[in-house]
Motif scaffolding. Sequence first.
Motif, PDB file in Angstrom:
ATOM      1  N   ARG A  18       0.935  -1.188   0.005  1.00  0.00           N
ATOM      2  CA  ARG A  18      -0.130  -0.089   0.154  1.00  0.00           C
ATOM      3  C   ARG A  18       0.817   1.392   0.022  1.00  0.00           C
ATOM      4  NH1 ARG A  18      -4.884   0.111  -0.006  1.00  0.00           N
ATOM      5  NH2 ARG A  18      -5.289   1.986   1.598  1.00  0.00           N
ATOM      6  N   LEU A  19       1.433   1.424  -1.198  1.00  0.00           N
ATOM      7  CA  LEU A  19       2.498   2.447  -1.299  1.00  0.00           C
ATOM      8  C   LEU A  19       1.819   3.639  -2.260  1.00  0.00           C
ATOM      9  CD1 LEU A  19       5.631   0.605  -2.044  1.00  0.00           C
ATOM     10  CD2 LEU A  19       5.328   2.059  -0.048  1.00  0.00           C
ATOM     11  N   PHE A  20       2.080   4.741  -2.114  1.00  0.00           N
ATOM     12  CA  PHE A  20       1.651   5.848  -3.061  1.00  0.00           C
ATOM     13  C   PHE A  20       2.805   6.763  -3.457  1.00  0.00           C
ATOM     14  CE2 PHE A  20      -1.547   4.599   0.379  1.00  0.00           C
ATOM     15  CZ  PHE A  20      -2.481   4.187  -0.432  1.00  0.00           C
ATOM     16  N   VAL A  21       2.557   7.168  -4.646  1.00  0.00           N
ATOM     17  CA  VAL A  21       3.493   8.174  -5.334  1.00  0.00           C
ATOM     18  C   VAL A  21       2.887   9.394  -4.906  1.00  0.00           C
ATOM     19  CG1 VAL A  21       4.390   9.183  -7.469  1.00  0.00           C
ATOM     20  CG2 VAL A  21       3.898   6.753  -7.308  1.00  0.00           C
ATOM     21  N   VAL A  22       3.823  10.327  -3.985  1.00  0.00           N
ATOM     22  CA  VAL A  22       3.294  11.376  -3.559  1.00  0.00           C
ATOM     23  C   VAL A  22       4.011  12.508  -4.265  1.00  0.00           C
ATOM     24  CG1 VAL A  22       2.712  10.690  -1.300  1.00  0.00           C
ATOM     25  CG2 VAL A  22       4.978  11.480  -1.750  1.00  0.00           C
ATOM     26  N   GLN A  23       5.190  12.451  -5.020  1.00  0.00           N
ATOM     27  CA  GLN A  23       5.706  13.244  -5.712  1.00  0.00           C
ATOM     28  C   GLN A  23       6.483  12.521  -7.117  1.00  0.00           C
ATOM     29  OE1 GLN A  23       8.325  15.578  -3.519  1.00  0.00           O
ATOM     30  NE2 GLN A  23       8.673  17.290  -5.089  1.00  0.00           N
ATOM     31  N   THR A  24       6.519  13.122  -8.222  1.00  0.00           N
ATOM     32  CA  THR A  24       7.348  12.619  -9.285  1.00  0.00           C
ATOM     33  C   THR A  24       8.244  13.864  -9.633  1.00  0.00           C
ATOM     34  OG1 THR A  24       5.289  11.548 -10.103  1.00  0.00           O
ATOM     35  CG2 THR A  24       7.023  12.065 -11.615  1.00  0.00           C
ATOM     36  N   ASN A  25       9.358  13.639  -9.487  1.00  0.00           N
ATOM     37  CA  ASN A  25      10.530  14.607  -9.697  1.00  0.00           C
ATOM     38  C   ASN A  25      11.201  14.591 -11.028  1.00  0.00           C
ATOM     39  OD1 ASN A  25      10.258  15.548  -6.947  1.00  0.00           O
ATOM     40  ND2 ASN A  25      11.761  13.867  -6.280  1.00  0.00           N
ATOM     41  N   GLY A  26      10.590  13.874 -11.919  1.00  0.00           N
ATOM     42  CA  GLY A  26      10.954  13.827 -13.450  1.00  0.00           C
ATOM     43  C   GLY A  26      10.294  12.288 -13.756  1.00  0.00           C
ATOM     44  N   PRO A  27      10.750  11.960 -15.020  1.00  0.00           N
ATOM     45  CA  PRO A  27      10.197  10.600 -15.605  1.00  0.00           C
ATOM     46  C   PRO A  27      10.512   9.584 -14.989  1.00  0.00           C
ATOM     47  CG  PRO A  27      11.492  11.710 -17.028  1.00  0.00           C
ATOM     48  CD  PRO A  27      11.635  12.698 -16.021  1.00  0.00           C
ATOM     49  N   THR A  28      11.511   9.465 -14.075  1.00  0.00           N
ATOM     50  CA  THR A  28      12.102   8.215 -13.537  1.00  0.00           C
ATOM     51  C   THR A  28      12.544   8.526 -12.247  1.00  0.00           C
ATOM     52  OG1 THR A  28      14.399   8.573 -14.267  1.00  0.00           O
ATOM     53  CG2 THR A  28      12.911   7.441 -15.615  1.00  0.00           C
ATOM     54  N   SER A  29      11.956   9.435 -11.355  1.00  0.00           N
ATOM     55  CA  SER A  29      12.170   9.845 -10.055  1.00  0.00           C
ATOM     56  C   SER A  29      11.102  10.194  -9.336  1.00  0.00           C
ATOM     57  CB  SER A  29      13.190  11.041 -10.103  1.00  0.00           C
ATOM     58  OG  SER A  29      13.622  11.180  -8.708  1.00  0.00           O
ATOM     59  N   PHE A  30      10.912   9.169  -8.109  1.00  0.00           N
ATOM     60  CA  PHE A  30       9.534   9.336  -7.573  1.00  0.00           C
ATOM     61  C   PHE A  30       9.837   9.294  -5.959  1.00  0.00           C
ATOM     62  CE2 PHE A  30       9.254   6.986 -11.578  1.00  0.00           C
ATOM     63  CZ  PHE A  30       8.208   7.435 -12.076  1.00  0.00           C
ATOM     64  N   VAL A  31       8.722  10.132  -5.354  1.00  0.00           N
ATOM     65  CA  VAL A  31       8.760   9.913  -3.873  1.00  0.00           C
ATOM     66  C   VAL A  31       7.612   9.327  -3.308  1.00  0.00           C
ATOM     67  CG1 VAL A  31       8.591  11.536  -1.801  1.00  0.00           C
ATOM     68  CG2 VAL A  31      10.128  12.246  -3.549  1.00  0.00           C
ATOM     69  N   LEU A  32       7.791   8.134  -2.854  1.00  0.00           N
ATOM     70  CA  LEU A  32       6.835   7.299  -2.299  1.00  0.00           C
ATOM     71  C   LEU A  32       6.539   7.460  -0.738  1.00  0.00           C
ATOM     72  CD1 LEU A  32       8.117   3.886  -3.843  1.00  0.00           C
ATOM     73  CD2 LEU A  32       6.545   5.775  -4.963  1.00  0.00           C
ATOM     74  N   GLU A  34       4.304   4.876   2.392  1.00  0.00           N
ATOM     75  CA  GLU A  34       3.538   3.829   2.611  1.00  0.00           C
ATOM     76  C   GLU A  34       2.188   4.275   3.303  1.00  0.00           C
ATOM     77  OE1 GLU A  34       4.370  -0.834   3.614  1.00  0.00           O
ATOM     78  OE2 GLU A  34       6.043   0.699   3.763  1.00  0.00           O
ATOM     79  N   ASP A  35       1.160   3.479   3.204  1.00  0.00           N
ATOM     80  CA  ASP A  35      -0.147   3.948   3.884  1.00  0.00           C
ATOM     81  C   ASP A  35       0.207   3.868   5.166  1.00  0.00           C
ATOM     82  OD1 ASP A  35      -2.842   4.372   4.160  1.00  0.00           O
ATOM     83  OD2 ASP A  35      -3.434   2.314   4.136  1.00  0.00           O
ATOM     84  N   GLY A  36      -0.298   4.967   6.006  1.00  0.00           N
ATOM     85  CA  GLY A  36      -0.059   5.088   7.407  1.00  0.00           C
ATOM     86  C   GLY A  36       1.167   5.616   7.896  1.00  0.00           C
ATOM     87  N   SER A  37       1.982   6.061   7.069  1.00  0.00           N
ATOM     88  CA  SER A  37       3.307   6.430   7.384  1.00  0.00           C
ATOM     89  C   SER A  37       3.634   7.897   6.893  1.00  0.00           C
ATOM     90  CB  SER A  37       4.345   5.367   6.991  1.00  0.00           C
ATOM     91  OG  SER A  37       5.774   6.066   7.156  1.00  0.00           O
TER      92      SER A  37
END
Length: 134
Positions: A18-32, A34-37
Amino acid sequence: APARDRRRRRLAEAARARLFVVQTNGPTSFVLREDGSRKTIRVSIGSVHSCTCGAREQPCKHVAFVMLRVFRLQPNDQRCWQSSLIDRELEALVELRARAAAAARVESRAWAGAPPEGGDGDGSTASDVARRPF
């Protein structure tokens, strides 16, 4: 075989995570996150994948999550368990994701009954609209 089993477990864990992408810093860079964290994890896919989770074995569940759920690869696709990608593989992933996003936008507009982008259904565009002074 043990390394393959561990890799399969990480891919299965990533598929269920239960992970969510909270930010996309480019086409291959992501900030995730976890649900509840509140803790965020930074993941970059490229010539060498990286993740700030600190896992010793790669791909970790976060990199696997990006490959499976963000880039929508199948678990049996070798790119899911490689620790790096060559430029051609990376470009293909980015292109595939861009096409999927464009198709989803078109589909959602059609489903909502919205006219195609650039007009209101009568063949005119925003530049055709008469302007009035205030």
